[in-house]
Design a protein around this motif. Sequence first.
Motif, mmCIF file in Angstrom:
data_model
loop_
_atom_site.group_PDB
_atom_site.id
_atom_site.type_symbol
_atom_site.label_atom_id
_atom_site.label_comp_id
_atom_site.label_asym_id
_atom_site.label_seq_id
_atom_site.Cartn_x
_atom_site.Cartn_y
_atom_site.Cartn_z
ATOM 1 N N UNK A 342 11.581 41.945 -22.073
ATOM 2 C CA UNK A 342 11.902 43.325 -22.455
ATOM 3 C C UNK A 342 12.039 43.456 -23.974
ATOM 4 N N UNK A 343 11.245 42.664 -24.679
ATOM 5 C CA UNK A 343 11.313 42.620 -26.139
ATOM 6 C C UNK A 343 10.721 43.901 -26.734
ATOM 7 N N UNK A 344 11.465 44.522 -27.650
ATOM 8 C CA UNK A 344 11.013 45.768 -28.279
ATOM 9 C C UNK A 344 10.584 45.556 -29.723
ATOM 10 N N UNK A 345 11.288 44.667 -30.412
ATOM 11 C CA UNK A 345 11.031 44.463 -31.842
ATOM 12 C C UNK A 345 10.819 42.983 -32.101
ATOM 13 N N UNK A 346 9.823 42.672 -32.924
ATOM 14 C CA UNK A 346 9.610 41.288 -33.327
ATOM 15 C C UNK A 346 10.405 41.018 -34.599
ATOM 16 N N UNK A 347 11.411 40.139 -34.523
ATOM 17 C CA UNK A 347 12.259 39.886 -35.698
ATOM 18 C C UNK A 347 11.523 39.109 -36.781
ATOM 19 N N UNK A 348 11.935 39.328 -38.024
ATOM 20 C CA UNK A 348 11.286 38.662 -39.160
ATOM 21 C C UNK A 348 11.413 37.154 -39.076
ATOM 22 N N UNK A 349 12.535 36.683 -38.488
ATOM 23 C CA UNK A 349 12.751 35.233 -38.467
ATOM 24 C C UNK A 349 11.725 34.489 -37.601
ATOM 25 N N UNK A 350 10.898 35.212 -36.842
ATOM 26 C CA UNK A 350 9.864 34.560 -36.043
ATOM 27 C C UNK A 350 8.880 33.790 -36.921
ATOM 28 N N UNK A 351 8.709 34.248 -38.169
ATOM 29 C CA UNK A 351 7.735 33.576 -39.041
ATOM 30 C C UNK A 351 8.232 32.244 -39.595
ATOM 31 N N UNK A 352 9.418 31.795 -39.135
ATOM 32 C CA UNK A 352 9.879 30.451 -39.514
ATOM 33 C C UNK A 352 9.124 29.359 -38.756
ATOM 34 N N UNK A 353 8.495 29.747 -37.663
ATOM 35 C CA UNK A 353 7.799 28.757 -36.830
ATOM 36 C C UNK A 353 6.444 28.432 -37.457
ATOM 37 N N UNK A 354 6.477 27.679 -38.525
ATOM 38 C CA UNK A 354 5.291 27.439 -39.347
ATOM 39 C C UNK A 354 4.209 26.649 -38.626
ATOM 40 N N UNK A 355 4.569 25.898 -37.552
ATOM 41 C CA UNK A 355 3.572 25.089 -36.840
ATOM 42 C C UNK A 355 3.067 25.759 -35.569
ATOM 43 N N UNK A 356 3.486 27.006 -35.353
ATOM 44 C CA UNK A 356 3.107 27.697 -34.131
ATOM 45 C C UNK A 356 1.597 27.974 -34.115
ATOM 46 N N UNK A 357 0.953 27.604 -32.997
ATOM 47 C CA UNK A 357 -0.492 27.793 -32.860
ATOM 48 C C UNK A 357 -0.852 28.800 -31.772
ATOM 49 N N UNK A 358 -0.003 28.910 -30.731
ATOM 50 C CA UNK A 358 -0.271 29.805 -29.608
ATOM 51 C C UNK A 358 0.976 30.635 -29.332
ATOM 52 N N UNK A 359 0.805 31.965 -29.243
ATOM 53 C CA UNK A 359 1.943 32.862 -29.024
ATOM 54 C C UNK A 359 1.582 33.908 -27.969
#
Length: 659
Positions: A342-359
């Motif tokens: 039920x996520x409405x907003x993507x928080x800025x802190x998501x971009x800390x996952x520097x090694x993320x390849x699949x979302x």
Amino acid sequence: MNLIFMKLLSLFSLLLLCSLCFSGHAQSAVSEEERIILRERSLYRGYIEYDRFIVDTFSWEKYRLVDIRDTLGADFDGLNVRLYRYDKINRLPSDSVLIKTKALVARSDRSSDSLLFAMIRKMKNLKVLILEYSDFPKIDESIFELKQLRILSLANNSISEIPQRIAELENLQVLNLQFNELQGDWAVLGILSNLKALKLNGNKLETFPPSITKLKGLEVLNLDFNDIVAIPDQIDDLELLKELNLDGNELTEIPASLFNLSELRSLNLGRNNLTVLPANMDKASSLRYLSISDNRINILPPSIGSITHLKILEASGNLFQTVPETITKLLELESLSLSANQIKVLPIYLNRLKNLQVLYLSANKITNTGIALDGLSKLVELYIGNNPNLIVSSKTSTWTSLEKLDLSNCNLKQMPSGIYAIKKLWKLNLSKNKGLILSPLLKELVNLQELELSANDMKTFPLFLCFMPALKLINLQNNQITYLPKEYPNRKGPELDIRGNPISEQPDELLKLSTWAQYLCKTPELYFAQRRYKKALEMAAFSISNENIHYSSKEICVDPKNYIRYAMYAQDAKQTIDLALEYFNLHYRSPETYINARLIIGYIFNKQFSEAEKLILEWKGKKFSNGKDAHEYIMYEILLMEQNGIQHVDFARAKQLLK
């Protein structure tokens, strides 16, 4: 003869693929390992003997050669194996051959059981025994005489108990009893002290068998798709456990002791009834894969952020209203699934996952991508479809590493301008965006190979797509396209999937669109989409009869399952039955749910309701690897036919049996 030759060629190709698993291992013997000796005139009758262990298509996914090699170690060299295909065991090999055999893969239709088990009794040196999909009601006594046995798979039978004599298999390391009829606790399991892998998924277990906790050397435990309600606190006695699968049970809580398993690398808790997780998750310091999908969790304990080596986290189908910040401490995370929350907003802190390849963020309530994804420089795949109110940021040009992007069902009216700059993109899904207007700027995606445009209410075919040299597939299913432009046949364009469109031309005119093979392979489905079922069946038969047709690097261009479907909708009862039975014969009676449903309908059309009733009662209540009940598929096929205007007086009787 040409057909037999092509089948042999296909088998040889498979063996060649298998040989890749032997890299660095007895390279000089590869050609001998792959020799096939046919001992019967028919490819599908009798048996095929291999000089060494080669895994056939029916078990390729379940028994990778490397797994068996790792289990057997030095014993893998010189492994002499007999592979019995289908159920035609009509004579016993000599005793000298049987005593040398170290692995056996066989199927039975129960008529050949006596010969099969007589043969097994003489295989005193057998190390690998695979007897699946044969409906055995029990474990035969002959198996307990195999003192050298290391791998035993009796999956997909009807076994309801584990005899005490199984304790005589002191060298057993892998026991696979998945998809049987087991219930309760079998104390004898705790005696198998050398067991490293135990698969009991797809049974009828309501409790976690306590005897399993005595298996101190166990490394892999699969209990998926049972009805287990609790895990014992003693689970941490399995100190060497590396993989634990509890997907599809009835768990409401997880004991803290589970996370004391310091060697655990893979944990699947999906499809249960969990609302919270233990606070000590960080103790499972070796964890690389964690699935908590399809539960009712809305908050994660802070300790999950301390599982520093976690690579894959699957948390789809829960109640999260935002991305839990504790996840962003998982700096080695490569794949994150948060779809269907039920996520409405993507928080800025998501971009800390520097090694993320699949979302995965599909099927939420996200309204704006904002700048939360801008710092994900290694992101290769982004799935954010099914967010109907989504506004894609104009800064998508920073997603330079993206190769796959899903923006389906996002109410897009035009492509976000930044996407044209994603030069590595090779798969783009824009389906279910009604009213979407495509711009010729799409040609700037020079590496785009697959484009999904289904269910967009498109009325014309965008001709500029033909001038994209890398494009290989365009999916235009279920639009409103009535014709294809004359210019298209003059160019060597991509493959088109135009099923479910009101194309006014006869399919014969579509021959110009591409090669002869593409025409033949697409035509049956085009007729089927127009509800011209007898013509679809006729064209499918014609396509299959042409032995020179090969399409999209597949062995056959008309899927056998679709061929049966064409016969069923054409109400050709005899052909439906014959094709379904032939499918089972060629695929070792594997429990293909759709094929069973179509065979049942074939019997109904053929006025053989007693046969249909037997199959319905046989499959009713059985579960398959996807966790669904077989009777759901049967009911689905009947309802779908009724929706398409095909009725039969016995459909009501069949539906009553399925309730």
